[in-house]
Design a protein around this motif. Structure first.
Motif, PDB file in Angstrom:
ATOM      1  N   HIS B 387      28.578  35.948  11.378  1.00  0.00           N
ATOM      2  CA  HIS B 387      28.690  35.574   9.247  1.00  0.00           C
ATOM      3  C   HIS B 387      28.685  34.435   8.967  1.00  0.00           C
ATOM      4  N   SER B 388      27.929  33.690   9.424  1.00  0.00           N
ATOM      5  CA  SER B 388      27.901  31.715   9.349  1.00  0.00           C
ATOM      6  C   SER B 388      26.791  30.824   9.600  1.00  0.00           C
ATOM      7  N   GLU B 389      26.246  30.530   9.229  1.00  0.00           N
ATOM      8  CA  GLU B 389      24.485  29.734   9.497  1.00  0.00           C
ATOM      9  C   GLU B 389      25.714  28.730  10.718  1.00  0.00           C
ATOM     10  N   ASP B 390      27.063  28.701  11.185  1.00  0.00           N
ATOM     11  CA  ASP B 390      27.577  27.699  11.824  1.00  0.00           C
ATOM     12  C   ASP B 390      27.711  28.329  13.384  1.00  0.00           C
ATOM     13  N   GLU B 391      27.216  29.965  13.327  1.00  0.00           N
ATOM     14  CA  GLU B 391      27.704  30.645  14.078  1.00  0.00           C
ATOM     15  C   GLU B 391      26.824  29.847  15.451  1.00  0.00           C
ATOM     16  N   PHE B 392      27.315  30.097  17.543  1.00  0.00           N
ATOM     17  CA  PHE B 392      26.428  29.352  17.915  1.00  0.00           C
ATOM     18  C   PHE B 392      27.158  29.728  19.351  1.00  0.00           C
ATOM     19  N   THR B 393      25.828  30.153  19.762  1.00  0.00           N
ATOM     20  CA  THR B 393      26.287  30.396  21.529  1.00  0.00           C
ATOM     21  C   THR B 393      25.308  29.752  22.256  1.00  0.00           C
ATOM     22  N   ASN B 394      25.555  28.905  23.679  1.00  0.00           N
ATOM     23  CA  ASN B 394      24.585  27.951  23.993  1.00  0.00           C
ATOM     24  C   ASN B 394      24.082  28.702  25.225  1.00  0.00           C
ATOM     25  N   TRP B 395      22.346  28.976  24.970  1.00  0.00           N
ATOM     26  CA  TRP B 395      21.526  28.929  26.139  1.00  0.00           C
ATOM     27  C   TRP B 395      22.329  29.622  26.843  1.00  0.00           C
ATOM     28  N   THR B 396      22.945  28.254  27.721  1.00  0.00           N
ATOM     29  CA  THR B 396      23.696  29.373  29.239  1.00  0.00           C
ATOM     30  C   THR B 396      24.243  30.447  29.179  1.00  0.00           C
ATOM     31  N   ASP B 397      25.389  30.770  28.178  1.00  0.00           N
ATOM     32  CA  ASP B 397      26.319  31.657  27.400  1.00  0.00           C
ATOM     33  C   ASP B 397      24.803  33.286  27.087  1.00  0.00           C
ATOM     34  N   CYS B 398      24.337  32.973  26.945  1.00  0.00           N
ATOM     35  CA  CYS B 398      23.392  33.275  26.605  1.00  0.00           C
ATOM     36  C   CYS B 398      22.194  34.462  27.171  1.00  0.00           C
ATOM     37  N   TYR B 399      22.366  33.589  28.841  1.00  0.00           N
ATOM     38  CA  TYR B 399      21.158  33.826  29.742  1.00  0.00           C
ATOM     39  C   TYR B 399      22.604  34.526  30.363  1.00  0.00           C
ATOM     40  N   SER B 400      23.482  34.388  30.577  1.00  0.00           N
ATOM     41  CA  SER B 400      24.785  34.979  30.997  1.00  0.00           C
ATOM     42  C   SER B 400      24.765  36.757  31.052  1.00  0.00           C
ATOM     43  N   ALA B 401      24.736  36.538  29.554  1.00  0.00           N
ATOM     44  CA  ALA B 401      25.715  37.723  29.098  1.00  0.00           C
ATOM     45  C   ALA B 401      24.027  38.739  29.426  1.00  0.00           C
ATOM     46  N   ALA B 402      23.084  38.271  29.037  1.00  0.00           N
ATOM     47  CA  ALA B 402      21.780  38.849  28.748  1.00  0.00           C
ATOM     48  C   ALA B 402      21.395  39.413  30.549  1.00  0.00           C
ATOM     49  N   ASN B 403      21.597  38.502  31.205  1.00  0.00           N
ATOM     50  CA  ASN B 403      21.638  38.334  33.003  1.00  0.00           C
ATOM     51  C   ASN B 403      22.090  39.720  33.506  1.00  0.00           C
ATOM     52  N   THR B 404      23.942  40.094  32.486  1.00  0.00           N
ATOM     53  CA  THR B 404      24.834  41.056  32.779  1.00  0.00           C
ATOM     54  C   THR B 404      24.893  42.217  32.605  1.00  0.00           C
ATOM     55  N   LEU B 405      23.890  42.151  31.538  1.00  0.00           N
ATOM     56  CA  LEU B 405      23.311  43.487  31.114  1.00  0.00           C
ATOM     57  C   LEU B 405      22.189  43.814  31.751  1.00  0.00           C
ATOM     58  N   ALA B 406      21.115  43.318  31.825  1.00  0.00           N
ATOM     59  CA  ALA B 406      19.911  43.527  32.792  1.00  0.00           C
ATOM     60  C   ALA B 406      20.266  44.254  33.986  1.00  0.00           C
ATOM     61  N   ASN B 407      21.200  43.595  34.848  1.00  0.00           N
ATOM     62  CA  ASN B 407      21.865  43.733  36.006  1.00  0.00           C
ATOM     63  C   ASN B 407      22.815  45.501  35.973  1.00  0.00           C
ATOM     64  N   ALA B 408      23.424  45.635  34.878  1.00  0.00           N
ATOM     65  CA  ALA B 408      24.406  46.491  34.550  1.00  0.00           C
ATOM     66  C   ALA B 408      23.172  47.511  33.984  1.00  0.00           C
ATOM     67  N   ALA B 409      22.074  47.654  33.153  1.00  0.00           N
ATOM     68  CA  ALA B 409      21.251  48.577  33.110  1.00  0.00           C
ATOM     69  C   ALA B 409      19.736  48.677  34.157  1.00  0.00           C
ATOM     70  N   LEU B 410      19.970  47.998  35.243  1.00  0.00           N
ATOM     71  CA  LEU B 410      18.832  48.017  36.156  1.00  0.00           C
ATOM     72  C   LEU B 410      19.976  49.326  37.253  1.00  0.00           C
ATOM     73  N   GLU B 411      20.838  48.601  37.242  1.00  0.00           N
ATOM     74  CA  GLU B 411      21.703  49.286  38.496  1.00  0.00           C
ATOM     75  C   GLU B 411      22.057  50.845  37.734  1.00  0.00           C
ATOM     76  N   MET B 412      22.006  50.976  36.185  1.00  0.00           N
ATOM     77  CA  MET B 412      22.556  52.716  35.854  1.00  0.00           C
ATOM     78  C   MET B 412      20.953  53.132  36.231  1.00  0.00           C
ATOM     79  N   ALA B 413      20.001  52.521  35.713  1.00  0.00           N
ATOM     80  CA  ALA B 413      18.380  53.056  35.830  1.00  0.00           C
ATOM     81  C   ALA B 413      18.015  53.563  36.730  1.00  0.00           C
ATOM     82  N   MET B 414      18.914  52.532  37.938  1.00  0.00           N
ATOM     83  CA  MET B 414      18.616  53.269  39.709  1.00  0.00           C
ATOM     84  C   MET B 414      19.181  54.392  39.903  1.00  0.00           C
ATOM     85  N   GLU B 415      19.970  54.813  39.574  1.00  0.00           N
ATOM     86  CA  GLU B 415      21.071  55.968  39.602  1.00  0.00           C
ATOM     87  C   GLU B 415      20.269  57.185  40.027  1.00  0.00           C
TER      88      GLU B 415
END
Lengths: 415, 415
Positions: B387-415
């Motif tokens: 809730h601040s312009e100083d909010e920051f997540t580096n791209w590696t951390d964004c990617y790790s999280a997005a990748n985790t989401l994607a793989n969990a979603a894929l797992e559930m979509a394959m069930e």
């Protein structure tokens, strides 16, 4: 009880009429008064007061700060004048008695002297001090302060109101930028000021008037705590630097500090600024003001040091930065014995119940006492309410106080 | 460690490009985001997102609350869709990750499925919920709340912003007053949401992602203390009814109450209103807010009662009236085991360091969990700032999280 050499009685009807007349200028729908210094309403009441003084045959003058004087000659050559007065400006939506009662009582006194054809050896001078309240231009006791040499004329001229209008320009605009130097014209015999108490003591003790022996000293300032804004839900308690927490600790201590320091010591946290001031964000910066008052300057200094110490330890406890700044330090005032004695004798002579009282607020008499012997008298203030449209003093109490002032002034003018 | 049936890798470059692109709509000079719900900036990012979804071949629709959906077909007839998303609106001068990362990660997921020509039995649907922040129209989780049947559509339509513009009129104005009923179109297999942590735990423990097991319950409200305004100098300490003093006592107690109640319990006084808020006047009325959060609803209720008791006793101590009102009570949320397990397995499969975490703030997933099994994943949030312009997540951390989401979603979509 001491008998007055020569007792006079003011005209009750005229006193109340004059009070009601002045209250028309800036009068509010709710019976209060909105007459900020150098406003159109202030101009109007000044014009009215100037005409009243001239009507009473006074020799009037206006000084460079807009302070208005009117002198009634004495019979003895070269005697020092007795000065009486207060102020006609008001707080925003304040009451009709604060200040005005002291000016009107002084005017009524010279009118009564004329009625009764009384001549005094000492001249009598009445005064309306400019901007006592410090509400619009934020120097309280501004006119009397420059007159007494406490404030500098040049600095006060530059003060601006919230709309960036300069004091000196507004003084010019309303036609009260006088030519007289803002300084005592002559040595004065004494200054007496009648004012409403603005506190509950006279009413609660069922007294008619209060003889003011002292005015407390004041320390006023602010502490700013600087912590860190953060999410109220996701920041663990042990990782917070919440600026509001030490501010709360300090407020609690400001309440407690005066309790061990004697009856005329008070402490108040009245103003708080919280940033960002959002319910689900940990406060990052909080400013809290202190206002400490004590009869003894040593006690005041002790209280001030306690506030500083409490602020420091409260900040340390929370890991928050602390910055304290004292804005105002006024030493206490002891009024001259000869003035308080004359006021006490007048009250006795008139059979008014009175007590000695320590004033808790600044008045023009505080600064005038730097120039000449001064004294103050308080009128009853119902519920102690002031700086409010609900401020009220009944006419009997107004009259008792005005009459006491008049008789004390007469006594001193006859000396 | 569990091995994923079928691991995918998102396109790092495209993910960061999409994040940067979305951040242009309402982007601030200081690198933040000012994109209030239903503003021109919100309209612009919605248009961009709609085009991106269509570009990805998704079957898009907008519902009556402006919630935007895009569906990728599944291969098995009648299977329930896997829903993924978050929100594109922001706080005033907030950050570019809060909300947006979850929506962009969902979009990147379907783009990657296309790249790799992966078909899933379950349809995959991505969503941008309207007005999660509740900053402009003051209902947080507004779109998901109506969708889940928590809020009423009619009542939310009538909400106004500070300029008295109605929600429904603004929805119409930006062209996102959709025709679809605002309700679950089909039974959903599950909902997964990626969001930045908005807290410091992942960073301080040096983890890649956080598996959200619970969201705390919330009690939020305000206490108003009503005392008496009076002169700070002339009112003796024993005759005061200072509304700020019990408020300070309560703030101190709000700081202390959570300490005995377990690690996910927090308490904050974030907002204070003092009247008249003048340094030399005793405060007459003070309102202070509380914000309490706890993982257990029983603990929350206990904390709430303690706040009420402390407010009452603080008011009594000062002779001040007390009125407390709870504005919000949200029960805690436990996410479905099958969702948290899938997210945990995905992180393990990708060799990301993870911890279980209790979320301290509301998210759309809280309401969606009323409709279907839901789960949440947190990305690192540097310094926990949001809730601040100083909010920051580096791209590696964004990617790790997005990748985790994607793989969990894929797992559930394959069930």
């Amino acid at each position: 009880m001491r008998t007055l050499l020569m007792a006079i009685s003011l005209d009750f009807e005229r006193l109340t009429d004059l009070m009601n007349e002045q209250a028309q200028f800036g009068g509010t729908a709710d019976g209060g008064l909105h007459r900020l210094a150098l406003s159109d309403e202030d101009e109007a009441v000044r014009d009215w007061f100037e005409a009243k003084m001239r009507g009473a045959g006074l020799d009037t003058r206006v000084d460079e700060m807009g302070n208005m004087f009117g002198r009634r000659s004495g019979t003895a050559d070269g005697t020092a004048p007795v000065l009486l007065g207060s102020h006609l400006d008001s707080q925003p939506y304040g009451g009709i008695y604060d200040g005005a009662l002291g000016v009107i009582a002084a005017l009524e006194f010279v009118l009564t002297l004329d009625d009764q054809d009384i001549q005094t050896p000492h001249p009598i001078e009445i005064v309306n001090w400019t901007n006592e309240e410090g509400a619009r231009f934020e120097t309280p006791l501004q006119g009397s302060g420059v007159w007494a040499g406490i404030h500098s004329l040049d600095a006060e001229y530059e003060r601006t109101d919230r709309d960036d209008r300069r004091f000196v320009d507004e003084l010019e605009r309303i036609g009260y930028h006088g030519a007289e130097p803002c300084e005592p014209r002559d040595p004065y015999a004494c200054y007496l000021e009648l004012h409403i108490e603005q506190g509950p003591q006279l009413e609660s003790k069922n007294k008619d008037v209060g003889i003011v022996t002292d005015i407390v000293g004041v320390s006023r300032g602010a502490v700013t705590f600087s912590g860190e804004a953060n999410h109220a839900g996701t920041t663990p308690m042990d990782q917070r630097r919440d600026a509001l927490v030490p501010a709360a600790d300090l407020i609690t201590q400001i309440r407690r500090i005066p309790t061990r320091m004697g009856e005329n010591t008070v402490g108040t946290a009245g103003y708080l600024d919280v940033s960002p001031n959002v319910g689900n964000i940990i406060p990052a910066e909080v400013t809290v003001t202190w206002d400490l008052r004590a009869r003894s300057d040593a006690v005041l200094e002790n209280g001030y040091r306690q506030v500083q110490a409490e602020a420091t330890v409260a900040g340390q406890r929370e890991g928050v930065d602390v910055e304290a700044s004292e804005w105002v330090r006024l030493t206490s005032t002891q009024f001259a014995d000869r003035c308080t004695s004359a006021l006490r004798a007048a009250a006795d002579g008139l059979d008014y119940e009175h007590i000695d009282i320590v004033g808790g607020a600044g008045h023009d008499a505080v600064y005038v006492s730097e120039v000449c012997d001064s004294g103050m008298l308080f009128a009853v203030s119902e519920g102690g309410i002031s700086h409010s449209e609900d401020e009220f003093t009944n006419w009997t109490d107004c009259y008792s106080a005005a009459n006491t002032l008049a008789n004390a002034a007469l006594e001193m003018a006859m000396e």
